[in-house]
Design an enzyme around this catalytic site. Structure first.
Site, PDB file in Angstrom:
ATOM      1  N   GLY A   1      -0.282   6.818 -11.907  1.00  0.00           N
ATOM      2  CA  GLY A   1      -0.729   7.505 -10.836  1.00  0.00           C
ATOM      3  C   GLY A   1      -0.067   9.250 -10.782  1.00  0.00           C
ATOM      4  O   GLY A   1      -0.187   9.624 -11.597  1.00  0.00           O
TER       5      GLY A   1
ATOM      6  N   ASP B   1       0.822  -1.306   0.109  1.00  0.00           N
ATOM      7  CA  ASP B   1      -0.039  -0.028   0.035  1.00  0.00           C
ATOM      8  C   ASP B   1       0.926   1.225   0.157  1.00  0.00           C
ATOM      9  O   ASP B   1       1.865   0.873   0.743  1.00  0.00           O
ATOM     10  CB  ASP B   1      -0.937   0.190   1.183  1.00  0.00           C
ATOM     11  CG  ASP B   1      -1.920   0.680   0.834  1.00  0.00           C
ATOM     12  OD1 ASP B   1      -2.713   0.921  -0.325  1.00  0.00           O
ATOM     13  OD2 ASP B   1      -2.714   1.634   1.924  1.00  0.00           O
TER      14      ASP B   1
HETATM   15  P1  IMP Z   1      -2.810   1.816  -3.667  1.00  0.00           P
HETATM   16  O1  IMP Z   1      -1.317   1.450  -3.040  1.00  0.00           O
HETATM   17  O2  IMP Z   1      -2.801   0.998  -4.859  1.00  0.00           O
HETATM   18  O3  IMP Z   1      -3.664   2.291  -2.679  1.00  0.00           O
HETATM   19  O4  IMP Z   1      -2.033   3.339  -4.437  1.00  0.00           O
HETATM   20  C1  IMP Z   1      -2.328   4.657  -3.725  1.00  0.00           C
HETATM   21  C2  IMP Z   1      -2.338   5.666  -4.589  1.00  0.00           C
HETATM   22  O5  IMP Z   1      -1.000   6.395  -4.840  1.00  0.00           O
HETATM   23  C3  IMP Z   1      -2.908   5.249  -6.182  1.00  0.00           C
HETATM   24  O6  IMP Z   1      -3.690   6.424  -6.568  1.00  0.00           O
HETATM   25  C4  IMP Z   1      -1.560   5.443  -6.986  1.00  0.00           C
HETATM   26  O7  IMP Z   1      -1.835   5.863  -8.296  1.00  0.00           O
HETATM   27  C5  IMP Z   1      -0.695   6.015  -6.046  1.00  0.00           C
HETATM   28  N1  IMP Z   1       0.657   5.698  -6.074  1.00  0.00           N
HETATM   29  C6  IMP Z   1       1.119   4.639  -5.371  1.00  0.00           C
HETATM   30  N2  IMP Z   1       2.391   4.396  -5.892  1.00  0.00           N
HETATM   31  C7  IMP Z   1       2.551   5.226  -6.928  1.00  0.00           C
HETATM   32  C8  IMP Z   1       3.862   5.559  -7.681  1.00  0.00           C
HETATM   33  O8  IMP Z   1       5.021   4.760  -7.416  1.00  0.00           O
HETATM   34  N3  IMP Z   1       3.649   6.592  -8.689  1.00  0.00           N
HETATM   35  C9  IMP Z   1       2.619   7.184  -8.588  1.00  0.00           C
HETATM   36  N4  IMP Z   1       1.502   7.095  -8.048  1.00  0.00           N
HETATM   37  C10 IMP Z   1       1.702   6.191  -6.951  1.00  0.00           C
END
Ligand code: IMP
Length: 196
Positions: free
Chosen positions: A153, A74
């Protein structure tokens, strides 16, 4: 990374193909990878109030449905001027990447302090009640506007410390060397080499 001569199997408890690609590239080919999709085809829920809680829930669930060692990540973007927002709510900050990025840039409009960091927390759940936690972070700043086409992201607006280009401009090779995910996975790799 072998256990009794056989490659170690790890189930990746994520449905984000970008994360899957990054994890596989960073951890390397000595592991036999599966994904949670092979065991569960609904969206994994993230309702926790910390990265650690979400990561643990996903890894424990993946272990329960697969019966195999499972790895969950996460992650989130923490912006100093916004009191750490969007943080654990990074994926829930807007309906899609475009809206999330616009909202973040609007909230930082006319602000001088653009310091930010990405954090990643991995939980490796490998036996009933047994797990390890690995953390990584990447310090940087928020760009004035989105730049670049790589990554996913918030990559188009995150400039890591020591660079003038965004993750999306720098590309996957550089990102996989310095990112929050790379830092955490380096620790996991060391752990796997020592104990598995
Ligand atoms: P989750 O860990 O899947 O909940 O992601 C969390 C949020 O942070 C998402 O909207 C992803 O797009 C963003 N995120 C997580 N890691 C990255 C990264 O390496 N680059 C850009 N956005 C990230």
């Amino acid at each position: 990374m072998t256990e009794k001569g056989k490659p170690l199997t790890i189930v990746l408890a994520t449905q984000n193909q970008h994360k899957i690609d990054e994890i596989r590239t960073i951890l390397g080919d000595d592991i036999n990878y599966q994904t949670i999709r092979e065991y569960f085809d609904l969206k994994l829920q993230e309702t926790g109030r910390s990265l650690r809680e979400n990561s643990f829930t996903k890894a424990a669930f993946s272990y329960k449905v697969s019966g195999k060692a499972s790895l969950a990540d996460d992650s989130g973007l923490f912006v100093e001027e916004l009191g750490g927002e969007p943080g654990v709510y990074s994926s829930r900050y807007g309906v899609d990447d475009k809206e999330r990025i616009s909202k973040l840039l609007a909230n930082l409009k006319n602000k001088k302090n653009r310091k930010a960091k990405f954090k990643a927390i991995f939980v490796y759940y490998y036996a009933p009640g047994s797990f390890e936690v690995f953390e990584g972070e990447c310090i940087g700043r928020i760009a004035m506007e989105p730049r670049g086409t790589g990554g996913f992201g918030y990559d188009p607006i995150f400039i890591p410390r020591g660079y003038n280009r965004t993750f999306a401009e720098l590309g996957q090779t550089v990102k996989n060397r310095i990112s929050h995910r790379a830092q955490a996975l380096a620790k996991l790799k060391k752990y796997l080499m020592t104990y598995k």
